[in-house]
Design a protein around this motif. Structure first.
Motif, PDB file in Angstrom:
ATOM      1  N   LEU A   9     -50.251  25.180  18.809  1.00  0.00           N
ATOM      2  CA  LEU A   9     -49.403  25.334  19.836  1.00  0.00           C
ATOM      3  C   LEU A   9     -50.044  24.382  21.015  1.00  0.00           C
ATOM      4  CD1 LEU A   9     -48.122  28.269  21.013  1.00  0.00           C
ATOM      5  CD2 LEU A   9     -46.639  26.811  19.148  1.00  0.00           C
ATOM      6  N   PHE A  10     -50.908  23.420  20.176  1.00  0.00           N
ATOM      7  CA  PHE A  10     -51.354  21.887  21.484  1.00  0.00           C
ATOM      8  C   PHE A  10     -49.999  21.321  21.977  1.00  0.00           C
ATOM      9  CE2 PHE A  10     -54.896  23.482  21.299  1.00  0.00           C
ATOM     10  CZ  PHE A  10     -55.598  24.323  20.392  1.00  0.00           C
ATOM     11  N   THR A  11     -50.842  20.625  23.270  1.00  0.00           N
ATOM     12  CA  THR A  11     -49.508  19.752  23.303  1.00  0.00           C
ATOM     13  C   THR A  11     -49.934  18.828  23.458  1.00  0.00           C
ATOM     14  OG1 THR A  11     -49.705  20.936  25.906  1.00  0.00           O
ATOM     15  CG2 THR A  11     -49.086  19.332  26.079  1.00  0.00           C
ATOM     16  N   PRO A  12     -48.638  17.806  22.668  1.00  0.00           N
ATOM     17  CA  PRO A  12     -49.231  16.639  22.153  1.00  0.00           C
ATOM     18  C   PRO A  12     -49.818  14.733  23.619  1.00  0.00           C
ATOM     19  CG  PRO A  12     -46.792  17.408  22.099  1.00  0.00           C
ATOM     20  CD  PRO A  12     -47.355  17.978  22.954  1.00  0.00           C
ATOM     21  N   ASP A  32     -46.823  12.142  17.794  1.00  0.00           N
ATOM     22  CA  ASP A  32     -45.449  12.094  18.406  1.00  0.00           C
ATOM     23  C   ASP A  32     -45.402  12.474  19.735  1.00  0.00           C
ATOM     24  OD1 ASP A  32     -46.062  14.167  17.209  1.00  0.00           O
ATOM     25  OD2 ASP A  32     -44.112  14.779  15.365  1.00  0.00           O
ATOM     26  N   SER A  33     -44.194  12.858  20.247  1.00  0.00           N
ATOM     27  CA  SER A  33     -44.170  13.548  21.515  1.00  0.00           C
ATOM     28  C   SER A  33     -43.680  14.889  21.501  1.00  0.00           C
ATOM     29  CB  SER A  33     -43.061  12.837  22.125  1.00  0.00           C
ATOM     30  OG  SER A  33     -41.411  13.456  20.747  1.00  0.00           O
ATOM     31  N   MET A  34     -43.667  15.233  20.434  1.00  0.00           N
ATOM     32  CA  MET A  34     -43.581  16.754  19.747  1.00  0.00           C
ATOM     33  C   MET A  34     -44.582  17.878  20.063  1.00  0.00           C
ATOM     34  SD  MET A  34     -40.211  16.830  19.845  1.00  0.00           S
ATOM     35  CE  MET A  34     -39.417  18.605  19.443  1.00  0.00           C
ATOM     36  N   ALA A  35     -44.391  19.149  20.399  1.00  0.00           N
ATOM     37  CA  ALA A  35     -45.503  20.125  20.405  1.00  0.00           C
ATOM     38  C   ALA A  35     -45.073  20.767  18.971  1.00  0.00           C
ATOM     39  CB  ALA A  35     -45.384  20.959  21.581  1.00  0.00           C
ATOM     40  N   HIS A  36     -46.644  21.328  18.002  1.00  0.00           N
ATOM     41  CA  HIS A  36     -46.882  21.500  16.885  1.00  0.00           C
ATOM     42  C   HIS A  36     -46.772  23.090  17.408  1.00  0.00           C
ATOM     43  CE1 HIS A  36     -45.226  17.585  14.850  1.00  0.00           C
ATOM     44  NE2 HIS A  36     -46.346  17.069  16.023  1.00  0.00           N
ATOM     45  N   ASP A  37     -47.038  23.727  15.823  1.00  0.00           N
ATOM     46  CA  ASP A  37     -47.517  24.970  15.468  1.00  0.00           C
ATOM     47  C   ASP A  37     -48.336  24.444  14.349  1.00  0.00           C
ATOM     48  OD1 ASP A  37     -45.807  26.822  17.657  1.00  0.00           O
ATOM     49  OD2 ASP A  37     -44.233  27.286  16.313  1.00  0.00           O
ATOM     50  N   PHE A  38     -49.420  24.702  14.747  1.00  0.00           N
ATOM     51  CA  PHE A  38     -50.265  23.432  13.257  1.00  0.00           C
ATOM     52  C   PHE A  38     -51.867  24.502  13.939  1.00  0.00           C
ATOM     53  CE2 PHE A  38     -53.391  21.191  12.325  1.00  0.00           C
ATOM     54  CZ  PHE A  38     -52.891  20.017  11.422  1.00  0.00           C
ATOM     55  N   PRO A  61     -43.237  23.566  10.526  1.00  0.00           N
ATOM     56  CA  PRO A  61     -42.384  23.017   9.495  1.00  0.00           C
ATOM     57  C   PRO A  61     -41.669  22.941  11.307  1.00  0.00           C
ATOM     58  CG  PRO A  61     -41.905  23.303   8.403  1.00  0.00           C
ATOM     59  CD  PRO A  61     -43.118  24.570   8.443  1.00  0.00           C
ATOM     60  N   ARG A  62     -40.353  21.778  11.562  1.00  0.00           N
ATOM     61  CA  ARG A  62     -39.468  21.473  12.520  1.00  0.00           C
ATOM     62  C   ARG A  62     -38.563  21.126  11.683  1.00  0.00           C
ATOM     63  NH1 ARG A  62     -42.952  17.229  16.290  1.00  0.00           N
ATOM     64  NH2 ARG A  62     -41.789  15.895  14.719  1.00  0.00           N
ATOM     65  N   SER A  63     -38.740  20.772  10.929  1.00  0.00           N
ATOM     66  CA  SER A  63     -36.934  20.559   9.330  1.00  0.00           C
ATOM     67  C   SER A  63     -37.692  21.371   8.366  1.00  0.00           C
ATOM     68  CB  SER A  63     -36.825  19.455   9.718  1.00  0.00           C
ATOM     69  OG  SER A  63     -37.679  18.481   8.942  1.00  0.00           O
ATOM     70  N   SER A 136     -36.875   6.136   4.015  1.00  0.00           N
ATOM     71  CA  SER A 136     -37.252   5.054   4.762  1.00  0.00           C
ATOM     72  C   SER A 136     -37.757   5.905   6.300  1.00  0.00           C
ATOM     73  CB  SER A 136     -35.120   5.487   5.275  1.00  0.00           C
ATOM     74  OG  SER A 136     -34.771   6.079   6.000  1.00  0.00           O
ATOM     75  N   GLU A 137     -38.836   7.173   5.864  1.00  0.00           N
ATOM     76  CA  GLU A 137     -39.825   6.694   7.154  1.00  0.00           C
ATOM     77  C   GLU A 137     -38.866   6.661   8.691  1.00  0.00           C
ATOM     78  OE1 GLU A 137     -42.394   3.685   6.536  1.00  0.00           O
ATOM     79  OE2 GLU A 137     -42.846   4.739   4.488  1.00  0.00           O
ATOM     80  N   ASN A 138     -37.536   7.292   8.644  1.00  0.00           N
ATOM     81  CA  ASN A 138     -36.789   7.497   9.469  1.00  0.00           C
ATOM     82  C   ASN A 138     -37.061   8.087  10.686  1.00  0.00           C
ATOM     83  OD1 ASN A 138     -36.055   4.859  10.567  1.00  0.00           O
ATOM     84  ND2 ASN A 138     -34.292   5.653   8.466  1.00  0.00           N
ATOM     85  N   ASN A 139     -37.499   9.711  10.090  1.00  0.00           N
ATOM     86  CA  ASN A 139     -37.145  11.000  10.878  1.00  0.00           C
ATOM     87  C   ASN A 139     -39.013  11.948  10.059  1.00  0.00           C
ATOM     88  OD1 ASN A 139     -36.338  13.489  11.652  1.00  0.00           O
ATOM     89  ND2 ASN A 139     -35.492  13.988   9.477  1.00  0.00           N
ATOM     90  N   MET A 140     -39.966  10.955  11.312  1.00  0.00           N
ATOM     91  CA  MET A 140     -41.316  11.716  11.480  1.00  0.00           C
ATOM     92  C   MET A 140     -41.310  13.528  11.559  1.00  0.00           C
ATOM     93  SD  MET A 140     -44.310  10.371  12.685  1.00  0.00           S
ATOM     94  CE  MET A 140     -43.551   9.761  14.069  1.00  0.00           C
TER      95      MET A 140
END
Length: 155
Positions: A9-12, A32-38, A61-63, A136-140
């Motif tokens: 849970l690190f801050t981007p 990217d601008s989202m925090a992750h569980d990593f 993952p977020r999706s 299409s590399e739109n949804n990172m």
């Protein structure tokens, strides 16, 4: 404890060390601008004697991961050294354990990287690893900026 650092849970934008030794430093930030569980483990933290590295990432993952395209870019001392794109998951006969995982489901894996196949000369390496849930590399869904500093030649 060299070569082992848990990152959860690190801050981007905040740089976190993966490992630091007399011959190698590895750190990363999220690009990217989202925090992750990593969480990420790398052992040993060395490039000397061309070891086998054990890499053990854990990620939530977020999706959903029905489709996964990864892009891997490497720069060595500021010059482009590698650009690799690959579809890892397409929804049909996928061979990787990450394929088919659902949003919020923990993805934990481990694999070896054989150092005898890779020679890293002394210098600075900037590595960008991106994951997309569409072709299409739109949804990172993941983006990491890794910094690797090799302090001495591995010869």
């Amino acid at each position: 404890m060299f070569g082992l650092l848990f990152l959860i849970l690190f801050t981007p934008g905040v740089s976190e060390f993966l490992c630091m030794s007399s011959d190698l430093e590895l750190s990363y930030t999220f690009c990217d601008s989202m925090a992750h569980d990593f969480m990420f483990n790398l052992t040993p933290c060395s490039i000397m004697n061309k070891p086998i590295w054990n890499l053990a990432p854990t990620w939530i993952p977020r999706s959903d991961i029905t489709f996964l395209k990864v892009i891997f870019r490497v720069w060595y001392n500021g010059a482009k050294a590698l650009h690799w794109k690959e579809v890892l998951c397409s929804g049909v006969d996928d061979e990787y354990s990450v394929c088919g995982r659902l949003k919020g489901e923990t993805v934990a894996t481990a694999f070896d990287i054989k150092g005898a196949r890779i020679s890293f000369p002394k210098g600075n390496y900037d590595i960008v690893l991106q994951g997309f849930s569409d072709d299409s590399e739109n949804n990172m869904i993941m983006c990491l900026n890794l910094t690797m500093i090799v302090k001495q030649d591995p010869f």
